[in-house]
Write a protein that holds these residues in place. Structure first.
Motif, PDB file in Angstrom:
ATOM      1  N   TYR A   1     -13.112   6.454  -4.449  1.00 57.74           N
ATOM      2  CA  TYR A   1     -11.983   5.254  -4.922  1.00 57.74           C
ATOM      3  C   TYR A   1     -10.762   6.102  -4.931  1.00 57.74           C
ATOM      4  O   TYR A   1     -10.641   6.924  -5.554  1.00 57.74           O
ATOM      5  CB  TYR A   1     -12.410   4.576  -6.271  1.00 57.74           C
ATOM      6  N   ILE A   2      -9.558   5.346  -4.278  1.00 59.42           N
ATOM      7  CA  ILE A   2      -8.197   6.058  -4.502  1.00 59.42           C
ATOM      8  C   ILE A   2      -7.132   5.090  -4.773  1.00 59.42           C
ATOM      9  O   ILE A   2      -7.370   3.637  -4.367  1.00 59.42           O
ATOM     10  CB  ILE A   2      -7.845   6.955  -3.293  1.00 59.42           C
ATOM     11  N   GLY A   3      -6.204   5.320  -5.680  1.00 67.42           N
ATOM     12  CA  GLY A   3      -5.098   4.355  -5.734  1.00 67.42           C
ATOM     13  C   GLY A   3      -4.077   5.348  -6.438  1.00 67.42           C
ATOM     14  O   GLY A   3      -4.106   6.390  -6.671  1.00 67.42           O
ATOM     15  N   ARG A   4      -2.878   4.420  -6.670  1.00 67.34           N
ATOM     16  CA  ARG A   4      -1.612   5.267  -7.398  1.00 67.34           C
ATOM     17  C   ARG A   4      -1.212   4.256  -8.499  1.00 67.34           C
ATOM     18  O   ARG A   4      -1.294   3.111  -8.371  1.00 67.34           O
ATOM     19  CB  ARG A   4      -0.424   5.166  -6.208  1.00 67.34           C
ATOM     20  N   GLY A   5      -0.829   5.006  -9.585  1.00 62.45           N
ATOM     21  CA  GLY A   5      -0.176   4.180 -10.737  1.00 62.45           C
ATOM     22  C   GLY A   5      -1.286   3.267 -11.349  1.00 62.45           C
ATOM     23  O   GLY A   5      -2.254   3.712 -11.715  1.00 62.45           O
ATOM     24  N   LEU A   6      -0.980   2.224 -11.672  1.00 59.92           N
ATOM     25  CA  LEU A   6      -2.004   1.039 -11.960  1.00 59.92           C
ATOM     26  C   LEU A   6      -3.295   1.167 -11.217  1.00 59.92           C
ATOM     27  O   LEU A   6      -4.283   1.001 -11.797  1.00 59.92           O
ATOM     28  CB  LEU A   6      -1.421  -0.202 -12.254  1.00 59.92           C
ATOM     29  N   ASP A   7      -2.929   1.118  -9.980  1.00 61.19           N
ATOM     30  CA  ASP A   7      -4.260   1.082  -9.028  1.00 61.19           C
ATOM     31  C   ASP A   7      -5.226   2.262  -9.297  1.00 61.19           C
ATOM     32  O   ASP A   7      -6.268   2.359  -9.229  1.00 61.19           O
ATOM     33  CB  ASP A   7      -3.657   1.005  -7.707  1.00 61.19           C
TER      34      ASP A   7
ATOM     35  N   PRO B   1     -17.441   6.003   3.003  1.00 61.69           N
ATOM     36  CA  PRO B   1     -16.818   4.834   2.476  1.00 61.69           C
ATOM     37  C   PRO B   1     -15.593   5.372   1.609  1.00 61.69           C
ATOM     38  O   PRO B   1     -15.919   6.199   0.772  1.00 61.69           O
ATOM     39  CB  PRO B   1     -17.629   4.000   1.846  1.00 61.69           C
ATOM     40  N   VAL B   2     -14.407   5.016   1.701  1.00 61.33           N
ATOM     41  CA  VAL B   2     -13.325   5.061   0.793  1.00 61.33           C
ATOM     42  C   VAL B   2     -12.833   3.872   0.462  1.00 61.33           C
ATOM     43  O   VAL B   2     -12.338   2.935   1.269  1.00 61.33           O
ATOM     44  CB  VAL B   2     -12.186   6.041   1.325  1.00 61.33           C
ATOM     45  N   ILE B   3     -12.899   3.432  -0.823  1.00 62.33           N
ATOM     46  CA  ILE B   3     -12.341   2.089  -1.375  1.00 62.33           C
ATOM     47  C   ILE B   3     -10.827   2.332  -1.870  1.00 62.33           C
ATOM     48  O   ILE B   3     -10.760   3.051  -2.829  1.00 62.33           O
ATOM     49  CB  ILE B   3     -13.161   1.524  -2.295  1.00 62.33           C
ATOM     50  N   ALA B   4      -9.676   1.844  -1.152  1.00 64.14           N
ATOM     51  CA  ALA B   4      -8.435   2.014  -1.757  1.00 64.14           C
ATOM     52  C   ALA B   4      -8.139   0.723  -2.150  1.00 64.14           C
ATOM     53  O   ALA B   4      -7.986  -0.282  -1.944  1.00 64.14           O
ATOM     54  CB  ALA B   4      -7.651   2.387  -0.202  1.00 64.14           C
ATOM     55  N   ILE B   5      -7.276   1.006  -3.551  1.00 68.34           N
ATOM     56  CA  ILE B   5      -6.540  -0.051  -4.023  1.00 68.34           C
ATOM     57  C   ILE B   5      -5.178  -0.015  -3.901  1.00 68.34           C
ATOM     58  O   ILE B   5      -4.471   1.188  -4.170  1.00 68.34           O
ATOM     59  CB  ILE B   5      -6.929  -0.100  -5.765  1.00 68.34           C
TER      60      ILE B   5
ATOM     61  N   LEU C   1       4.585   1.312  -4.461  1.00 67.60           N
ATOM     62  CA  LEU C   1       3.720   2.443  -3.982  1.00 67.60           C
ATOM     63  C   LEU C   1       3.010   2.141  -2.953  1.00 67.60           C
ATOM     64  O   LEU C   1       2.178   3.055  -2.514  1.00 67.60           O
ATOM     65  CB  LEU C   1       2.797   2.617  -5.311  1.00 67.60           C
ATOM     66  N   VAL C   2       3.203   0.942  -2.374  1.00 70.00           N
ATOM     67  CA  VAL C   2       2.306   0.627  -1.126  1.00 70.00           C
ATOM     68  C   VAL C   2       2.383   1.563   0.029  1.00 70.00           C
ATOM     69  O   VAL C   2       1.498   2.168   0.886  1.00 70.00           O
ATOM     70  CB  VAL C   2       2.457  -0.886  -0.714  1.00 70.00           C
ATOM     71  N   GLU C   3       3.417   1.861   0.332  1.00 72.47           N
ATOM     72  CA  GLU C   3       3.907   2.759   1.418  1.00 72.47           C
ATOM     73  C   GLU C   3       3.192   3.854   1.395  1.00 72.47           C
ATOM     74  O   GLU C   3       2.508   4.493   2.428  1.00 72.47           O
ATOM     75  CB  GLU C   3       5.360   2.813   1.842  1.00 72.47           C
ATOM     76  N   LYS C   4       3.328   4.571   0.269  1.00 75.26           N
ATOM     77  CA  LYS C   4       2.750   5.922  -0.007  1.00 75.26           C
ATOM     78  C   LYS C   4       1.014   5.732  -0.014  1.00 75.26           C
ATOM     79  O   LYS C   4       0.445   6.904   0.512  1.00 75.26           O
ATOM     80  CB  LYS C   4       3.319   6.450  -1.417  1.00 75.26           C
ATOM     81  N   THR C   5       0.644   4.835  -0.462  1.00 73.22           N
ATOM     82  CA  THR C   5      -0.878   4.631  -0.687  1.00 73.22           C
ATOM     83  C   THR C   5      -1.430   4.510   0.687  1.00 73.22           C
ATOM     84  O   THR C   5      -2.278   5.138   1.019  1.00 73.22           O
ATOM     85  CB  THR C   5      -1.135   3.200  -1.513  1.00 73.22           C
ATOM     86  N   ILE C   6      -0.499   3.897   1.662  1.00 71.53           N
ATOM     87  CA  ILE C   6      -1.072   3.412   3.056  1.00 71.53           C
ATOM     88  C   ILE C   6      -1.219   4.698   3.775  1.00 71.53           C
ATOM     89  O   ILE C   6      -2.037   5.058   4.576  1.00 71.53           O
ATOM     90  CB  ILE C   6       0.080   2.450   3.830  1.00 71.53           C
ATOM     91  N   SER C   7      -0.036   5.536   3.371  1.00 70.90           N
ATOM     92  CA  SER C   7       0.144   7.152   4.169  1.00 70.90           C
ATOM     93  C   SER C   7      -1.400   7.737   3.686  1.00 70.90           C
ATOM     94  O   SER C   7      -1.899   8.480   4.488  1.00 70.90           O
ATOM     95  CB  SER C   7       1.296   7.662   3.773  1.00 70.90           C
TER      96      SER C   7
ATOM     97  N   ILE D   1      -8.690  -3.125  -1.013  1.00 72.52           N
ATOM     98  CA  ILE D   1      -8.361  -4.070  -1.792  1.00 72.52           C
ATOM     99  C   ILE D   1      -6.668  -4.265  -2.187  1.00 72.52           C
ATOM    100  O   ILE D   1      -6.092  -3.431  -2.793  1.00 72.52           O
ATOM    101  CB  ILE D   1      -8.954  -4.071  -3.188  1.00 72.52           C
ATOM    102  N   CYS D   2      -5.989  -5.399  -1.830  1.00 76.04           N
ATOM    103  CA  CYS D   2      -4.481  -5.554  -1.902  1.00 76.04           C
ATOM    104  C   CYS D   2      -4.197  -6.969  -2.039  1.00 76.04           C
ATOM    105  O   CYS D   2      -4.810  -7.683  -1.928  1.00 76.04           O
ATOM    106  CB  CYS D   2      -3.772  -4.758  -0.528  1.00 76.04           C
ATOM    107  N   GLY D   3      -2.633  -6.745  -2.454  1.00 77.94           N
ATOM    108  CA  GLY D   3      -2.252  -8.125  -2.799  1.00 77.94           C
ATOM    109  C   GLY D   3      -2.077  -9.017  -1.473  1.00 77.94           C
ATOM    110  O   GLY D   3      -1.794  -8.486  -0.603  1.00 77.94           O
ATOM    111  N   GLN D   4      -1.935 -10.312  -1.735  1.00 82.87           N
ATOM    112  CA  GLN D   4      -1.723 -11.334  -0.546  1.00 82.87           C
ATOM    113  C   GLN D   4      -0.478 -10.845   0.222  1.00 82.87           C
ATOM    114  O   GLN D   4      -0.425 -10.968   1.424  1.00 82.87           O
ATOM    115  CB  GLN D   4      -1.593 -12.740  -0.973  1.00 82.87           C
ATOM    116  N   SER D   5       0.639 -10.424  -0.491  1.00 79.12           N
ATOM    117  CA  SER D   5       1.959 -10.322   0.207  1.00 79.12           C
ATOM    118  C   SER D   5       1.889  -9.022   1.009  1.00 79.12           C
ATOM    119  O   SER D   5       3.114  -8.562   1.532  1.00 79.12           O
ATOM    120  CB  SER D   5       3.177 -10.197  -0.884  1.00 79.12           C
ATOM    121  N   ILE D   6       0.990  -8.094   0.835  1.00 80.08           N
ATOM    122  CA  ILE D   6       1.107  -6.685   1.430  1.00 80.08           C
ATOM    123  C   ILE D   6       0.463  -6.874   2.943  1.00 80.08           C
ATOM    124  O   ILE D   6      -0.671  -7.364   3.074  1.00 80.08           O
ATOM    125  CB  ILE D   6       0.266  -5.746   0.759  1.00 80.08           C
ATOM    126  N   ASP D   7       1.286  -6.649   3.895  1.00 85.22           N
ATOM    127  CA  ASP D   7       0.975  -6.635   5.280  1.00 85.22           C
ATOM    128  C   ASP D   7       0.809  -5.384   5.847  1.00 85.22           C
ATOM    129  O   ASP D   7       1.525  -4.474   5.907  1.00 85.22           O
ATOM    130  CB  ASP D   7       2.314  -7.257   6.047  1.00 85.22           C
TER     131      ASP D   7
END
Length: 606
Positions: free
Chosen positions: A467-473, A513-517, A523-529, A544-550
Motif C-alpha cells: 500500500y502506498i500514499g502521501r500525507g493523509l493517504d 499488487p500495489v494499492i495506491a491511495i 499531492l496527486v501529481e507526486k503520487t501519480i509519479s 483509490i482516488c477522489g472523483q475529481s482526480i483525472d
C-alpha cells in the motif's frame, strides 16, 4: 447501541423476554432488565452486567409473573453501567426501555425538576420516562405524540402505561425497531434475531410511527392519529444469520453500521453548528494552553491517531506526537505537565495504553481518553473521557470503532483550532458542517462493494502486496494494510510513496499488487509519479482516488473512484473500500473473517 424487546401473548412473559434479549446481547452487555405487568402493576427486575446476572438475580427474587412486558440490554452512553442506570426506567404509571440518545435531555430534565420531579439515574432515558408521565392523563397515543414532538435525537422506545395492562406501545426515530407478528402473540424488537424463534413475520416501523401492540391486534398510527396500513415482511434468515442482521459476517454488518455510528457519536457534541464537548467535561480554554499533544494507542487506534496528527497540526498548528503505546512507555518519553496525552482505545482495557495513562499522570501531564466502553479501566483513570458511541464491535478486525475514533478526533481538532484562534468561528462551522455530512458519504462509499469484490478477486492468490500514499493517504494506507493482513493472512506493507526509491521499490515484481491511495489534491501529481514507477516495473496497480482526480489509462489497472468530499475529510471515505477489499479477499480465501487466527478483540496483557 442497545437492544429493545417486548412481548404480549399467552406465554410466560419473563421467559420470552430473557430468550429474546439473549439474541440481542451483542447490541449491549453493560446491563439488562425487564418490566412485566404482574397482578395489574408494573414489576421491574434489572441488573448491572451481562444478562446472566439478571437471570441469577431473578432466581433469588423470583421471575415476574405475567404475559405482557418489555426488556432491554444496554450499551451505556449517558451514565456508567450500574443497577440504577439500567433500563427499564419510569414509575408505577409509565415504564420504558430505550435505544438511542436524547440530545436535549438536559433541558427536559431541568424543566421536569422545576415541576417537582426527582431523578434517580444519570441516563437521558429517565427524562423521557418522566416526560411521558408528566403529559399522561388517559390517552397513551396523545401522550406519546406530545413527547416525541419535544425530544431531539434518536430513539426506539418500548412503553408500558399502568392503565393498559395488555398492551405495549412502540415508537422510533433513527434507531431500529420492528413489530413481530405471531399467532395470539405479538412482539417488538430492535432486530429480527430477538423474535425469529417465535415468528418470521414483522412490520418495519418508520420514523415517528406509533405501534399499539396487543396479543391479537397491532395498530400503527402516524403522529396525527391516522391508522397506517403496513406491509408485512418475512425474514428468510436462519437464527445464526439473523444475529448478524442477515449479513454473512459481523464485520460486514459493522461496516454497514458506520454511518449511524458516526452520526450517533457526533450529534450530541455539536451545538448551534459548533463543536460542543461540554457534556464530556472538556475545558477547551485549558486545552489551548498545552505545549504539545501526545496521541498514544495500539494497532488500528494508533492509525486513527496518525490521521488526527495531520488534521490537528494542519488547522490548529499544535505539535502532535503519535506513538505506539508499547514503545512510548519504555523510552522515557519527554512528556511534561505542560502537555496533553490523548489515548485511544476501543475496549478501554488495552494494557499498554492503560500503562501510558498512569505514566503521564505521574509526571503531571493532563490525560484524555477516547474509548468506546463506559466504565472501562482507561475511562476511569483518565482526567477527561470522550466516549465514542459505536456500540459493541463483535468482529476482531475493527471498522466502525476506527471510524468513530477518527470522527471524534476531527471534532477535537476543530475545537482546538478555534480555541487557539487559528481558524475563525465561520471556518469552524464550515468544517463541522462538512463533518456532519460524512455519514452520507460513507453510505455512498459502501455502495462501491461490487468494485471492491472485483479487486479482491485479483488479490486472493497473491502472497505479498504494498500500500502506498502521501500525507493523509499514507496514514490511511497503514490501516488498509493492517486490515488486509489481519483477516486474509496476505503479507502486506504500507509505505510513504515518496520513500519507494529509498529501497522499497526493489520488492516490486511482475504482477505484484500495489494499492495506491490518492485523495489529496495537492499531492496527486507526486503520487501519480510514484504509481508510474511501480507500474513500469510490472506492478498490478489498484488506485483509490477522489472523483475529481483525472488519471490516464496507463496509470492503474483498476480504479475505485470515491464520493466527492473535502480533501480534509477523505480518510473517512477512503477507509471504506479498503475495509471492503480486505473483507472480500478474506471471504474468497475462506478465512474466518470475524475471528482471525492468533488475534483477540481486546489485548489486556503486554
Amino acid at each position: 447501541m442497545c437492544g429493545v424487546v417486548g412481548y404480549v401473548g399467552k406465554k410466560d412473559c419473563a421467559t420470552v423476554l430473557i430468550e429474546a434479549l439473549s439474541k440481542l446481547e451483542y447490541r449491549g452487555y453493560d446491563s439488562a432488565g425487564i418490566a412485566v405487568f404482574e397482578n395489574g402493576t408494573i414489576r421491574v427486575e434489572k441488573s448491572k452486567g451481562r444478562l446472566a446476572n439478571l437471570i441469577e438475580k431473578m432466581k433469588i427474587d423470583g421471575k415476574p409473573d405475567g404475559h405482557c412486558g418489555i426488556g432491554h440490554t444496554r450499551w451505556a452512553t449517558h451514565g456508567e453501567p450500574s443497577d440504577i442506570n439500567s433500563h427499564p426506567h419510569g414509575n408505577k404509571r409509565v415504564t420504558i426501555v430505550h435505544n438511542g440518545i436524547i440530545e436535549n435531555y438536559k433541558q427536559i430534565k431541568d424543566f421536569l425538576i422545576s415541576k417537582g420531579y426527582e431523578f434517580e439515574s444519570e441516563t437521558d432515558t429517565e427524562t423521557v420516562a418522566k416526560l411521558l408521565d408528566y403529559y399522561y392523563v388517559d390517552d397513551p397515543i396523545e401522550t406519546i405524540t406530545k413527547v416525541i414532538a419535544e425530544i431531539q435525537g434518536s430513539y426506539a422506545l418500548g412503553i408500558m402505561f399502568k392503565d393498559f395492562t395488555d398492551t405495549i406501545f412502540a415508537v422510533r426515530k433513527d434507531s431500529p425497531l420492528i413489530v413481530g407478528v405471531g399467532k395470539n402473540e405479538n412482539f417488538i424488537a430492535s432486530d429480527v434475531p430477538a423474535i425469529i424463534k417465535y415468528t418470521r413475520d414483522y412490520y418495519l416501523l418508520e420514523p415517528d410511527e406509533i405501534a399499539v401492540v396487543k396479543k391479537d391486534e397491532i395498530i400503527v398510527y402516524d403522529i396525527h392519529k391516522n391508522v397506517i396500513e403496513k406491509e408485512l415482511q418475512t425474514a428468510t434468515w436462519d437464527i445464526d444469520a439473523a444475529e448478524k442482521g442477515g449479513y454473512e459476517h459481523f464485520m460486514l454488518k459493522e461496516i454497514h453500521e458506520q454511518p449511524t455510528s458516526v452520526k450517533t457519536t457526533l450529534t450530541p457534541r455539536i451545538s448551534n453548528g459548533m463543536p460542543d464537548f461540554s457534556a464530556d467535561g472538556v475545558d477547551f480554554d485549558k486545552l489551548a494552553t498545552y505545549r504539545k499533544i501526545f496521541v498514544v494507542a495500539c494497532g488500528t487506534a494508533m492509525h486513527a491517531g496518525l490521521v488526527a496528527k495531520y488534521i490537528i497540526e494542519k488547522i490548529a498548528r499544535v505539535p502532535v506526537i503519535v506513538d505506539i503505546a508499547s514503545e512510548f512507555r519504555y523510552r522515557d518519553p519527554l512528556i511534561t505537565k505542560e502537555d496533553l496525552l490523548i489515548v485511544i482505545s476501543q475496549s478501554g482495557e488495552t494494557a499498554d495504553t492503560l500503562a501510558v495513562v498512569r505514566l503521564a499522570k505521574q509526571v503531571g501531564a493532563a490525560t484524555m481518553a477516547i474509548v468506546n466502553v463506559k466504565g472501562s479501566s482507561i475511562a476511569r483513570e483518565a482526567d477527561m473521557v470522550i466516549y465514542t458511541h459505536a456500540g459493541p464491535e463483535i468482529s476482531v478486525a475493527s471498522t466502525k470503532a476506527y471510524m468513530v475514533q477518527i470522527s471524534v478526533m476531527y471534532l477535537l481538532a476543530f475545537e482546538i483550532a478555534y480555541s487557539n484562534g487559528t481558524i475563525t468561528k465561520e471556518q469552524c462551522k464550515q468544517y463541522t458542517a462538512e463533518l456532519q455530512n460524512i455519514p452520507s458519504g460513507i453510505e455512498a462509499a459502501i455502495e462501491l462493494k461490487k468494485e471492491c469484490q472485483f479487486v479482491a478477486s485479483k488479490l486472493m492468490n497473491t502472497e505479498s502486496l504494498l500500500y502506498i500514499g502521501r500525507g493523509l493517504d499514507y496514514a490511511l494506507s497503514m490501516e488498509g494494510s493492517l486490515k488486509l493482513k489481519e483477516i486474509s493472512y496476505i503479507h502486506s506493507e504500507s509505505y510513504a510513496a515518496g520513500e519507494l526509491k529509498h529501497g522499497t521499490i526493489s520488492l516490486v515484481t511482475d504482477q505484484m499488487p500495489v494499492i495506491a491511495i490518492a485523495t489529496q489534491t495537492a499531492l496527486v501529481e507526486k503520487t501519480i509519479s510514484n504509481i508510474k514507477e511501480v507500474k513500469a516495473r510490472g506492478a498490478m496497480v489498484i488506485l483509490i482516488c477522489g472523483q475529481s482526480i483525472d488519471v490516464g489509462d496507463d496509470v492503474a489497472d483498476y480504479i475505485i473512484k470515491l464520493p466527492l468530499v473535502d480533501d480534509l475529510m477523505m480518510p473517512m471515505i477512503a477507509a471504506v473500500p479498503m475495509q471492503l477489499i480486505a473483507y472480500y479477499t478474506a471471504v474468497l480465501k475462506g478465512c474466518d473473517v470475524d475471528k482471525p487466527r492468533n488475534l483477540a478483540k481486546s489485548v489486556t496483557v503486554e
